[in-house]
Design an enzyme around this catalytic site. Structure first.
Site, short mmCIF file in Angstrom:
data_model
loop_
_atom_site.label_atom_id
_atom_site.label_comp_id
_atom_site.label_asym_id
_atom_site.label_seq_id
_atom_site.Cartn_x
_atom_site.Cartn_y
_atom_site.Cartn_z
N ASP A 30 0.84 -1.25 0.22
CA ASP A 30 -0.08 0.21 0.05
C ASP A 30 1.07 1.12 -0.12
O ASP A 30 2.09 1.07 0.21
CB ASP A 30 -0.87 -0.12 1.31
CG ASP A 30 -2.31 0.66 1.22
OD1 ASP A 30 -3.10 0.25 0.78
OD2 ASP A 30 -2.00 2.15 0.88
N THR A 124 -13.36 -2.95 -8.76
CA THR A 124 -14.42 -2.84 -9.65
C THR A 124 -14.09 -1.94 -10.94
O THR A 124 -13.72 -0.81 -10.51
CB THR A 124 -15.70 -2.25 -9.04
OG1 THR A 124 -16.00 -3.20 -7.86
CG2 THR A 124 -16.83 -2.35 -9.73
N TYR A 257 -38.16 -13.47 -14.87
CA TYR A 257 -38.26 -11.96 -15.34
C TYR A 257 -36.85 -11.12 -15.50
O TYR A 257 -36.84 -9.98 -15.84
CB TYR A 257 -39.11 -10.97 -14.62
CG TYR A 257 -40.49 -11.64 -14.66
CD1 TYR A 257 -41.43 -11.50 -15.77
CD2 TYR A 257 -41.08 -11.90 -13.22
CE1 TYR A 257 -42.65 -12.09 -15.41
CE2 TYR A 257 -42.37 -12.48 -13.23
CZ TYR A 257 -43.17 -12.35 -14.33
OH TYR A 257 -44.52 -12.93 -14.18
N CYS A 268 -51.78 -6.91 -17.09
CA CYS A 268 -51.34 -6.72 -15.83
C CYS A 268 -50.21 -5.80 -15.30
O CYS A 268 -50.46 -4.94 -14.65
CB CYS A 268 -51.21 -7.97 -14.97
SG CYS A 268 -52.63 -9.02 -15.12
N ARG A 331 -54.30 -7.37 -25.43
CA ARG A 331 -54.14 -6.09 -24.38
C ARG A 331 -52.83 -5.74 -24.22
O ARG A 331 -52.22 -6.46 -23.55
CB ARG A 331 -55.30 -6.39 -23.40
CG ARG A 331 -56.57 -6.41 -23.74
CD ARG A 331 -57.55 -6.59 -22.42
NE ARG A 331 -57.33 -7.98 -21.87
CZ ARG A 331 -57.51 -8.47 -20.83
NH1 ARG A 331 -58.32 -7.76 -19.96
NH2 ARG A 331 -57.41 -9.96 -20.43
N1 LIG Z 1 -15.46 -1.96 -0.06
C1 LIG Z 1 -16.28 -2.97 -0.67
O1 LIG Z 1 -16.89 -3.51 -0.03
C2 LIG Z 1 -15.81 -3.42 -2.06
C3 LIG Z 1 -16.49 -4.83 -2.48
C4 LIG Z 1 -16.31 -5.27 -3.53
C5 LIG Z 1 -15.47 -4.43 -4.47
N2 LIG Z 1 -14.79 -3.39 -4.09
C6 LIG Z 1 -13.83 -2.55 -5.11
O2 LIG Z 1 -12.76 -2.85 -4.75
C7 LIG Z 1 -11.88 -1.75 -4.95
C8 LIG Z 1 -11.18 -1.21 -3.46
O3 LIG Z 1 -12.30 -0.94 -2.68
P1 LIG Z 1 -11.85 -0.61 -1.29
O4 LIG Z 1 -13.26 -0.38 -0.55
O5 LIG Z 1 -11.05 -1.79 -0.45
O6 LIG Z 1 -11.01 0.61 -1.29
P2 LIG Z 1 -10.18 1.56 -0.27
O7 LIG Z 1 -10.39 2.85 -0.56
O8 LIG Z 1 -10.67 1.13 1.03
O9 LIG Z 1 -8.64 1.03 -0.48
C9 LIG Z 1 -7.89 1.04 -1.52
C10 LIG Z 1 -6.38 1.16 -0.84
O10 LIG Z 1 -5.52 1.15 -2.14
C11 LIG Z 1 -4.46 1.87 -1.76
N3 LIG Z 1 -3.57 2.29 -2.64
C12 LIG Z 1 -3.73 3.43 -3.72
N4 LIG Z 1 -3.13 3.46 -4.87
C13 LIG Z 1 -2.20 2.49 -4.37
C14 LIG Z 1 -0.77 1.98 -4.82
N5 LIG Z 1 -0.44 2.64 -6.13
N6 LIG Z 1 -0.26 1.05 -4.50
C15 LIG Z 1 -0.77 0.41 -3.55
N7 LIG Z 1 -1.88 0.71 -2.78
C16 LIG Z 1 -2.52 1.76 -3.09
C17 LIG Z 1 -4.91 3.00 -0.86
O11 LIG Z 1 -3.96 3.52 0.08
C18 LIG Z 1 -6.15 2.16 0.12
O12 LIG Z 1 -5.44 1.60 1.20
C19 LIG Z 1 -12.62 -0.69 -5.49
O13 LIG Z 1 -12.50 -0.81 -6.90
C20 LIG Z 1 -14.08 -1.05 -4.93
O14 LIG Z 1 -14.98 -0.61 -5.90
C21 LIG Z 1 -15.07 -2.70 -2.87
#
Ligand SMILES: NC(=O)c1ccc[n+]([C@@H]2O[C@H](COP(=O)([O-])OP(=O)(O)OC[C@H]3O[C@@H](n4cnc5c(N)ncnc54)[C@H](O)[C@@H]3O)[C@@H](O)[C@H]2O)c1
Length: 437
Positions: A30, A124, A257, A268, A331
């Site tokens: 991170d 995502t 559906y 309906c 209908r």
């Molecule tokens: N939160 C959820 O419940 C959930 C569920 C499914 C999918 N997602 C998807 O997963 C992804 C992450 O979501 P999240 O909620 O964990 O996000 P978050 O913001 O909590 O965490 C993202 C992390 O990535 C780190 N980061 C950013 N740039 C970086 C880099 N260059 N190198 C290393 N680390 C880096 C940030 O410091 C942060 O700790 C998103 O795309 C989200 O849409 C989230």
């Protein structure tokens, strides 16, 4: 397996601790020094049920640690998971800057190494991102074509915050959008020990399932709230009504559906949606979903008319006029609406539907056809084979098995627009087009 996880937010921190629990050796990466320090102290960087204990155990056992250096994490790992954030950008599209950056870092870290490596996108992203944008970036950064040594897959995460460890252990399914057999097997191996159906698909489908799921969840929440607001004005016990409504697993909460096809109609659905809108209007309650459902249904009809128009003004045969097969009920049939639109635009149209044979019609339907669409009587074809022969565009709504046989046998070379999603029609030698596929 040796696993590198990029991004230690909700997804990364939970996955790290849970994959370690499954026996993998996990290194998290991170940009946040404080998250790295917390993990290395055995503390979870997020608040979630069970995650504090799982993180502490995994770190104590030496199965989970965090570092800042992407290159060394990649070089030690068999598989790199990317779970950095994809926040909404200024124009509403997801901002992929972090994903792009991490993928490039992983790619360049793989230069000069020789071991096989799988990159798995878990953030995502919009459909097509992994297969195009990410694959290109990874190839460019690594200097290698994918599919030989370096492999790529998309594996969505379905955890719900608040109960994410439970969801990790019992997901609805494990979807692996694999670009190669090796990437599929590696991701499947990662989840060994998690009991859920493993579904292999392509990355774009996997990406779309994540978006579909969240759009659907949002729609369900908003529907329940809007429906309850409307019904409250009628003194209904709305919680009881929605509770009983959701117990119907055959039609209400089920795949029923949910297949793409043609617009809904009949006596309906449109009528009762309008009834909900009128209740809302009377009570001065906003009902955007009920209204938009009717509007969306019309948009779908518009799109089919546009599709027909895109082929120029050629003779058309429409299979099916009643609102669905096996009935003579016309209908609010969307096929009647489609036929009227095409006639209005000057198309030469024939209709095949033995159930609406004017000579056999009775009661309300006879009255309907005589009042609303008397001009349709002359358009009904007696012989499906002749009708297919005479047409250049065949629109399939529904048909008896015999009439469908006429399309299968004589549809070769015609444009076939399938509004029903009938698998038999796809390979009959026609120029096959779907309503939305
Ligand atoms: N939160 C959820 O419940 C959930 C569920 C499914 C999918 N997602 C998807 O997963 C992804 C992450 O979501 P999240 O909620 O964990 O996000 P978050 O913001 O909590 O965490 C993202 C992390 O990535 C780190 N980061 C950013 N740039 C970086 C880099 N260059 N190198 C290393 N680390 C880096 C940030 O410091 C942060 O700790 C998103 O795309 C989200 O849409 C989230």
């Amino acid at each position: 397996m040796k696993v590198a996880i990029f991004g230690l937010g909700y997804v990364g921190a939970v996955s790290g601790a849970c994959f370690a629990e499954l026996g993998h050796e996990v290194v998290g990466v991170d940009v946040s020094e404080s998250k790295i320090a917390m993990i290395n102290r055995g503390e979870a960087p997020i608040v979630e049920e069970m995650i504090a204990e799982l993180t502490a155990d995994a770190v104590r056992l030496g199965r989970f640690r965090a570092i800042k250096d992407a290159a060394s994490a990649v070089r030690e790992a068999d598989i790199s998971l990317v779970s950095v954030g994809t926040p909404t950008g200024a124009d509403g599209t997801p901002d992929l800057t972090y994903v792009d950056g991490v993928v490039r870092e992983i790619g360049s870290s793989l230069r000069g190494t020789s071991a096989r490596h799988v990159v798995v996108i878990r953030s995502t992203v919009p459909p097509g991102t992994t297969q195009r944008r990410i694959a290109d970036a990874l190839e460019e950064a690594s200097g290698e074509k994918l599919g030989a040594r370096i492999h790529l897959a998309f594996n969505p995460e379905f955890l719900r915050e608040g109960r994410s460890v439970k969801d990790f252990r019992q997901p609805p399914f494990t979807i692996i959008g694999a670009m190669s057999d090796y990437s599929f097997e590696a991701v499947a191996e990662l989840y060994r020990g998690v009991e859920s159906e493993v579904i292999r698909t392509d990355p774009s489908t996997a990406e779309s399932i994540k978006l579909l799921s969240n759009a659907w969840h949002g729609l369900k929440v908003a529907f329940a709230n809007e429906a309850a607001r409307i019904l409250k004005s009628t003194d209904v016990d709305t919680r009881k009504a929605l509770d009983v409504f959701a117990r119907d697993k055959i039609l209400n909460i089920s795949p029923a559906y949910l297949r793409p096809g043609f617009s809904f109609g009949g006596s309906c659905l449109p009528k009762d949606l309008r009834a909900m809108v009128s209740l809302a209007d009377k009570a001065q309650v906003a009902a955007p979903i009920m209204r938009a459902t009717l509007a969306s249904n019309t948009s779908h009809l518009d799109a089919v008319v546009e599709l027909v128009r895109s082929f120029g003004r050629r003779p058309v045969v429409l299979f099916g006029l009643a609102f669905k097969s096996g009935t003579d009920d016309m209908r609010e049939s969307p096929f009647v609406a489609l036929a009227e639109r095409l006639i209005g635009k000057g198309y030469r149209l024939r209709i095949v539907d033995p159930f609406v044979d004017a000579s056999r019609l009775m009661g309300k339907n006879k009255e309907f056809i005589e009042r609303e669409i008397p001009h349709f009587v002359d358009l009904i074809a007696r012989d499906a084979e002749d009708a297919v022969d005479e047409a250049e565009i065949v629109i399939f709504g529904h048909a008896t098995a015999v009439d469908k046989g006429a399309i299968l046998e004589r549809g070769v070379g015609k444009i076939l627009i399938d509004l029903a999603g009938d698998r038999d029609l796809e390979f009959c030698g026609a120029d096959y087009r779907g309503a939305a596929w």
